[in-house]
Write a protein that holds these residues in place. Structure first.
Motif, PDB file in Angstrom:
ATOM      1  N   ASN A 128      57.184  22.906  61.841  1.00  0.00           N
ATOM      2  CA  ASN A 128      57.406  22.868  60.391  1.00  0.00           C
ATOM      3  C   ASN A 128      58.760  23.440  59.993  1.00  0.00           C
ATOM      4  O   ASN A 128      59.302  23.061  58.960  1.00  0.00           O
ATOM      5  CB  ASN A 128      56.278  23.593  59.652  1.00  0.00           C
ATOM      6  CG  ASN A 128      54.998  22.775  59.663  1.00  0.00           C
ATOM      7  OD1 ASN A 128      55.003  21.612  60.074  1.00  0.00           O
ATOM      8  ND2 ASN A 128      53.904  23.375  59.224  1.00  0.00           N
TER       9      ASN A 128
ATOM     10  N   VAL B 121      55.171  24.730  49.920  1.00  0.00           N
ATOM     11  CA  VAL B 121      56.152  24.920  50.990  1.00  0.00           C
ATOM     12  C   VAL B 121      57.252  23.859  50.875  1.00  0.00           C
ATOM     13  O   VAL B 121      58.447  24.168  50.808  1.00  0.00           O
ATOM     14  CB  VAL B 121      55.452  24.836  52.371  1.00  0.00           C
ATOM     15  CG1 VAL B 121      56.471  24.866  53.510  1.00  0.00           C
ATOM     16  CG2 VAL B 121      54.447  25.965  52.517  1.00  0.00           C
TER      17      VAL B 121
ATOM     18  N   ALA C  27      57.411  29.624  47.772  1.00  0.00           N
ATOM     19  CA  ALA C  27      56.594  29.862  48.962  1.00  0.00           C
ATOM     20  C   ALA C  27      57.331  30.870  49.840  1.00  0.00           C
ATOM     21  O   ALA C  27      58.556  30.944  49.835  1.00  0.00           O
ATOM     22  CB  ALA C  27      56.362  28.558  49.701  1.00  0.00           C
ATOM     23  N   ARG C  28      56.560  31.679  50.603  1.00  0.00           N
ATOM     24  CA  ARG C  28      57.155  32.777  51.378  1.00  0.00           C
ATOM     25  C   ARG C  28      56.993  32.578  52.878  1.00  0.00           C
ATOM     26  O   ARG C  28      57.197  33.500  53.661  1.00  0.00           O
ATOM     27  CB  ARG C  28      56.477  34.087  50.965  1.00  0.00           C
ATOM     28  CG  ARG C  28      56.834  34.495  49.549  1.00  0.00           C
ATOM     29  CD  ARG C  28      56.147  35.774  49.167  1.00  0.00           C
ATOM     30  NE  ARG C  28      54.759  35.553  48.789  1.00  0.00           N
ATOM     31  CZ  ARG C  28      53.843  36.515  48.689  1.00  0.00           C
ATOM     32  NH1 ARG C  28      54.147  37.755  48.954  1.00  0.00           N
ATOM     33  NH2 ARG C  28      52.611  36.226  48.310  1.00  0.00           N
ATOM     34  N   GLU C  29      56.610  31.378  53.296  1.00  0.00           N
ATOM     35  CA  GLU C  29      56.335  31.106  54.703  1.00  0.00           C
ATOM     36  C   GLU C  29      57.559  31.410  55.596  1.00  0.00           C
ATOM     37  O   GLU C  29      58.698  31.226  55.154  1.00  0.00           O
ATOM     38  CB  GLU C  29      55.952  29.630  54.873  1.00  0.00           C
ATOM     39  CG  GLU C  29      54.471  29.304  54.732  1.00  0.00           C
ATOM     40  CD  GLU C  29      53.892  29.486  53.335  1.00  0.00           C
ATOM     41  OE1 GLU C  29      54.639  29.826  52.397  1.00  0.00           O
ATOM     42  OE2 GLU C  29      52.677  29.295  53.176  1.00  0.00           O
TER      43      GLU C  29
ATOM     44  N   GLU D  93      58.858  29.729  57.793  1.00  0.00           N
ATOM     45  CA  GLU D  93      59.704  28.537  57.976  1.00  0.00           C
ATOM     46  C   GLU D  93      60.722  28.446  56.835  1.00  0.00           C
ATOM     47  O   GLU D  93      61.819  27.896  57.011  1.00  0.00           O
ATOM     48  CB  GLU D  93      58.842  27.272  58.013  1.00  0.00           C
ATOM     49  CG  GLU D  93      57.919  27.183  59.237  1.00  0.00           C
ATOM     50  CD  GLU D  93      56.717  28.116  59.180  1.00  0.00           C
ATOM     51  OE1 GLU D  93      56.236  28.435  58.073  1.00  0.00           O
ATOM     52  OE2 GLU D  93      56.243  28.550  60.265  1.00  0.00           O
TER      53      GLU D  93
ATOM     54  N   VAL E 117      48.200  30.817  50.754  1.00  0.00           N
ATOM     55  CA  VAL E 117      49.621  30.701  51.079  1.00  0.00           C
ATOM     56  C   VAL E 117      50.036  31.957  51.839  1.00  0.00           C
ATOM     57  O   VAL E 117      49.375  32.990  51.761  1.00  0.00           O
ATOM     58  CB  VAL E 117      50.495  30.533  49.800  1.00  0.00           C
ATOM     59  CG1 VAL E 117      50.189  29.214  49.118  1.00  0.00           C
ATOM     60  CG2 VAL E 117      50.293  31.686  48.834  1.00  0.00           C
ATOM     61  N   PHE E 118      51.147  31.887  52.582  1.00  0.00           N
ATOM     62  CA  PHE E 118      51.631  33.025  53.349  1.00  0.00           C
ATOM     63  C   PHE E 118      51.885  34.203  52.408  1.00  0.00           C
ATOM     64  O   PHE E 118      52.397  33.984  51.304  1.00  0.00           O
ATOM     65  CB  PHE E 118      52.942  32.641  54.063  1.00  0.00           C
ATOM     66  CG  PHE E 118      53.367  33.640  55.097  1.00  0.00           C
ATOM     67  CD1 PHE E 118      52.873  33.566  56.386  1.00  0.00           C
ATOM     68  CD2 PHE E 118      54.256  34.655  54.769  1.00  0.00           C
ATOM     69  CE1 PHE E 118      53.270  34.499  57.344  1.00  0.00           C
ATOM     70  CE2 PHE E 118      54.644  35.584  55.719  1.00  0.00           C
ATOM     71  CZ  PHE E 118      54.151  35.505  57.008  1.00  0.00           C
TER      72      PHE E 118
ATOM     73  N   PRO F 297      46.583  31.147  57.303  1.00  0.00           N
ATOM     74  CA  PRO F 297      47.141  29.786  57.195  1.00  0.00           C
ATOM     75  C   PRO F 297      46.105  28.671  57.313  1.00  0.00           C
ATOM     76  O   PRO F 297      45.255  28.714  58.205  1.00  0.00           O
ATOM     77  CB  PRO F 297      48.131  29.709  58.363  1.00  0.00           C
ATOM     78  CG  PRO F 297      47.803  30.825  59.265  1.00  0.00           C
ATOM     79  CD  PRO F 297      46.987  31.834  58.531  1.00  0.00           C
TER      80      PRO F 297
END
Ligand code: UD1
Length: 422
Positions: free
Chosen positions: A23, A166, A189-191, A193, A301-302, A306
């Motif tokens: 991702n 994301v 979003a804080r992912e 990736e 969400v992060f 997940p």
């Protein structure tokens, strides 16, 4: 179409190398569209989704040179020939929509097919569209394609996202690097990736602050340059292989594993009776007792749990002691692995977005069918804990997200092989 044959009951021992994140790579590759100069990605995963993104970028005139068996990708958008992402490619993979932001930013126009229905939910693009419109883009839907233009270029803006998507965060982040003025993404979003994409963009010369938090501020620049960037570890592949010794027994070290990438997952593993220890090279995993214990899971969400590890966790909980409740909050229709696990003897009841799993002593091998990427790997893991043989068919989903899964697992001692054409 290939299948995977698994014989259950063999404990796993050894080390497994975790690849670069699918991702992350799928967002990093389109970043090349922002610059005339080359972008070199190292630690790239070798997956069919990466081949799909390569084909899409090539269809736009991007030159893609693959080295070291695909681990290094050099992308050059010096001689672009098109700004249209065709349905034939986009329909194969939703992440194709990540060319929209960069194309609009550098070329001030893009025509991108809508991805269409997806097995794990409707997945619309309204958040992407609203955000880019806030930056001055005009976007119209015609014949299944988003026709986007930004006369005179995109403008920095305050961009609140109604949900921390994301893909939308990535599209806006890339678009904002070349916009005039300052963009503030709220409810971003804080992912990991996204953090990785921000690091890469910064290497290319972008001015970004706040990645990894809910507010990302981007100061637009005139142009971006060349960069070399290593793709972050795949936290979903990591979590998947961390579960392998929980299913099969034994002890496995996941090389390249980092606790900060999988903290919420590790908390649930701990509650389920699984020991995770940090080593110099990664994370080592071993279950404390013969059977894991039930735990409740809610996908978020992060930094929450997940959704991309929900299927694998459900499969694990099928033989845990007690009853677990799993709530899927990110995607509707993401329990399609449940009826397949039931065919293997699992006790699962699904009501809307909630699945109740009551652990049984043992699963039994069966012929099952993979319905999406994470579902397919959950069935393989279940097969490793089951009595007898499990044949997982339609594994093309698997190749989208896991490189050489049967080689990696058989190196740990699993009895697993690919069967061609059945
Ligand atoms: C990314 C990941 C995917 C992961 C997901 C959630 C990639 C290539 N894929 O997908 O593996 O499962 O994040 O962690 O990185 N939504 C809207 N409107 C939009 C956009 C999204 O309603 O404009 C909804 C979707 O239908 C879905 C939810 O928001 O229900 C999450 O989507 P999003 O975070 O955008 O996921 P992707 O970027 O598609």
């Amino acid at each position: 179409m290939d299948s995977i044959l698994v014989k259950g009951g063999t404990p796993l021992h050894g080390k497994i190398q975790i690849a670069g994140a699918k991702n992350a790579a799928l967002a990093l590759m389109p970043a090349t569209l922002l610059s005339e100069e080359p972008l070199t990605l190292t630690n790239a995963p070798r997956l069919s989704d990466i081949a799909t993104m390569t084909a899409l970028l090539q269809s736009l005139g991007v030159e893609v040179t693959s080295m070291q068996g695909g681990k290094v990708q050099v992308l050059s958008s010096h001689d672009m020939t098109s700004t249209t992402a065709d349905y034939e490619i986009v329909r194969k993979m939703r992440a194709s929509n990540l060319v929209l932001g960069p194309l609009l930013a550098r070329h001030h126009r893009a025509i991108v097919s809508l991805p269409g229905g997806c097995a794990i939910g409707a997945r619309p693009m309204d958040i992407h569209v609203t955000a880019l419109e806030a930056m001055g883009a005009e976007i119209e839907l015609k014949d299944g394609y988003l026709h986007a233009t930004a006369k005179g270029g995109l403008r920095g803006a305050r961009v609140p996202l109604r949900f921390a998507s994301v893909g939308a965060t990535e599209n806006v982040l890339m678009a904002a690097t070349l916009a005039k003025g300052t963009t503030i993404i709220e409810n971003a979003a804080r992912e990991p990736e996204i953090v990785d994409l921000a690091h890469c963009l910064r290497r290319m010369g972008a001015q970004i602050e706040g990645e990894g938090t809910s507010t990302i501020t981007i100061q637009g620049v005139d142009r971006l340059g060349a960069a070399t960037h290593p793709v972050v570890t795949d936290r979903i592949e990591l979590g998947t292989y961390m579960l392998a010794p929980v299913f099969a027994g034994g002890e496995v070290e996941c090389l390249g594993g980092r606790l900060d990438l999988v903290r919420s997952f590790v908390e649930k593993l701990d509650a389920a009776g699984v020991d995770v220890t940090e080593t110099a090279d990664g994370l080592k995993v071993k279950r404390r007792d013969d059977r894991a214990r039930a735990v409740d899971i809610t996908t978020e969400v992060f930094p929450g749990f997940p959704t991309d590890l929900q299927a694998q966790m459900m499969a694990m909980l099928c033989t845990a002691t007690g009853t677990s409740v799993l709530e899927e909050k990110i995607f509707e229709n993401r329990f399609m692995h449940a009826p397949e696990l039931v065919r293997m003897g699992a006790n699962i009841e699904v009501h809307g977005g909630t699945a109740t799993v009551t652990g049984v002593d043992r699963l039994k091998g069966a012929r099952v069918m993979a319905t999406d990427l994470r579902a397919s790997v959950s069935l393989i893991l279940a097969g490793m804990a089951a009595e007898g043989e499990t044949l997982v068919s339609r594994v093309y989903h698997l190749d989208r997200g896991y490189e050489h899964v049967e080689e990696k697992l058989s190196a740990l001692g699993a009895q697993i092989e690919r069967v061609s054409g059945s």
